[in-house]
Design an enzyme around this catalytic site. Structure first.
Site, PDB file in Angstrom:
ATOM      1  N   SER A  92      42.294  41.701  25.958  1.00 24.26           N
ATOM      2  CA  SER A  92      42.746  40.772  26.984  1.00 24.26           C
ATOM      3  C   SER A  92      43.820  39.880  26.396  1.00 24.26           C
ATOM      4  CB  SER A  92      41.577  39.924  27.497  1.00 24.26           C
ATOM      5  OG  SER A  92      42.010  39.015  28.498  1.00 24.26           O
ATOM      6  N   HIS A 106      49.654  38.166  32.097  1.00 17.47           N
ATOM      7  CA  HIS A 106      48.260  38.449  31.745  1.00 17.47           C
ATOM      8  C   HIS A 106      48.070  39.955  31.763  1.00 17.47           C
ATOM      9  CE1 HIS A 106      44.386  39.706  33.649  1.00 17.47           C
ATOM     10  NE2 HIS A 106      43.881  39.047  32.623  1.00 17.47           N
ATOM     11  N   HIS A 177      42.298  28.337  48.300  1.00 10.58           N
ATOM     12  CA  HIS A 177      42.450  26.935  48.675  1.00 10.58           C
ATOM     13  C   HIS A 177      43.908  26.489  48.698  1.00 10.58           C
ATOM     14  CE1 HIS A 177      42.332  27.048  44.311  1.00 10.58           C
ATOM     15  NE2 HIS A 177      42.863  25.839  44.267  1.00 10.58           N
TER      16      HIS A 177
END
Length: 301
Positions: A92, A106, A177
């Site tokens: 990762s 990422h 959100h």
């Protein structure tokens, strides 16, 4: 069937070394190494660069960890596997560049195994991963290049993989959100086992191997572009959105914390500096305001 765990682990270790070598060449700074062990089983190698001229933080992590009981985040969608011992391994990375014109990125590739508990059970495996791009000031050519490399990595495995995994990425890296995507996407997948072990592993290798081709040319093109403190201020605000996603929605972060993972490694995905301003929005017509039009799913190739 006995799974070739050693073969998968050897690939992940090689991938970590290759990516670190590439990033060191770009930044000119050697990575630090932090070998660690996990009390419940397994361990890993964290490779970290901080405060480099190109990368303010770059973390490339290998881990192979084991546990006695699947944590809730792993068994929530697989209740029949609850209670099984498990092991997980993968690479990762998160890269937070210094220059606001270089995107954050990422990447993750991983394998998970829920081990058999009785003689009539089989080990259950699945692969997952993906790569995505989070720009602050978007150059459309960069986004098209990134998505083209993702497409080309998956094409040999089937024509339907890129559109499926591209859509999955758009849906996963979404801040509900905020009503916006985290960036301009890429590809994302999980629970891959249906094609069988060899085919699933081969696809995962293609995804992992594609990362440097997708990202390094963008870094080279943008790393020397001049920027101001105002650009850095906007970068810090957008990094705040990155933090919000990782702490509220990211399954990898939740799994790591729920499984008793190594906190320092889990939270290396965070930017070294971020900012939040109350009820802030960019001035209409500015390059900062222009980013919003790209924080929705769209086709790039």
């Amino acid at each position: 069937m006995s799974l070739p765990i050693d073969t998968v682990q050897a690939y992940f270790r090689q991938l970590q070394s290759h990516i670190v070598d590439t990033l060191e060449q770009l930044d000119g700074t050697p990575f630090e190494s932090d070998q660690w062990d996990r009390p419940e089983g397994g361990g890993g190698l964290s490779r970290l660069l901080e405060n480099g001229p190109v990368f303010e933080r770059a973390a490339v992590l290998f881990s192979h960890v084991k546990g006695h009981t699947l944590p809730p985040s792993a068994s929530a969608h697989r209740p029949e596997l609850a209670g099984r011992p498990w092991e997980a391994m993968g690479v990762s990375l998160v890269i937070h560049p210094r220059n606001p014109f270089v995107p954050t990125t990422h990447m993750n590739v991983r394998m998970f195994v829920a081990q058999a508990q009785t003689a009539d059970q089989d080990d259950v495996f699945w692969f997952g991963g993906g790569l995505d791009l989070t720009p602050y000031y978007l150059h459309e050519d960069d986004a098209r290049h990134f998505h083209q490399v993702c497409h080309d990595a998956l094409a040999p495995h089937g024509a339907d993989y890129y559109p499926r995994y591209k859509r999955w990425c758009d849906e996963y890296f979404y801040l509900k959100h905020r009503n916006e995507t985290r960036g301009i996407g890429g590809i994302f997948y999980d629970d891959l086992n249906e094609p069988g072990f060899e085919a699933s592993f081969a696809l995962t290798r293609s995804v992992g191997n594609s990362f440097t081709d997708a990202y390094a040319p963008i870094v080279r093109a943008r790393m020397d572009q001049e920027y101001t403190q105002a650009h850095r201020d906007f970068q810090a605000i957008r990094r705040g959105r990155y933090v919000e996603f990782n702490l509220v929605f990211d399954r990898g972060t939740l799994f790591g914390l729920q499984s008793g993972g190594r906190t320092e490694s889990i939270l290396l995905s965070m930017p070294p500096q971020a900012n939040w301003r109350y009820n802030w929005s960019p001035e209409p017509g500015t390059p900062e305001a222009a980013l919003a039009q790209y924080l929705v799913p769209r086709e790039w190739i």
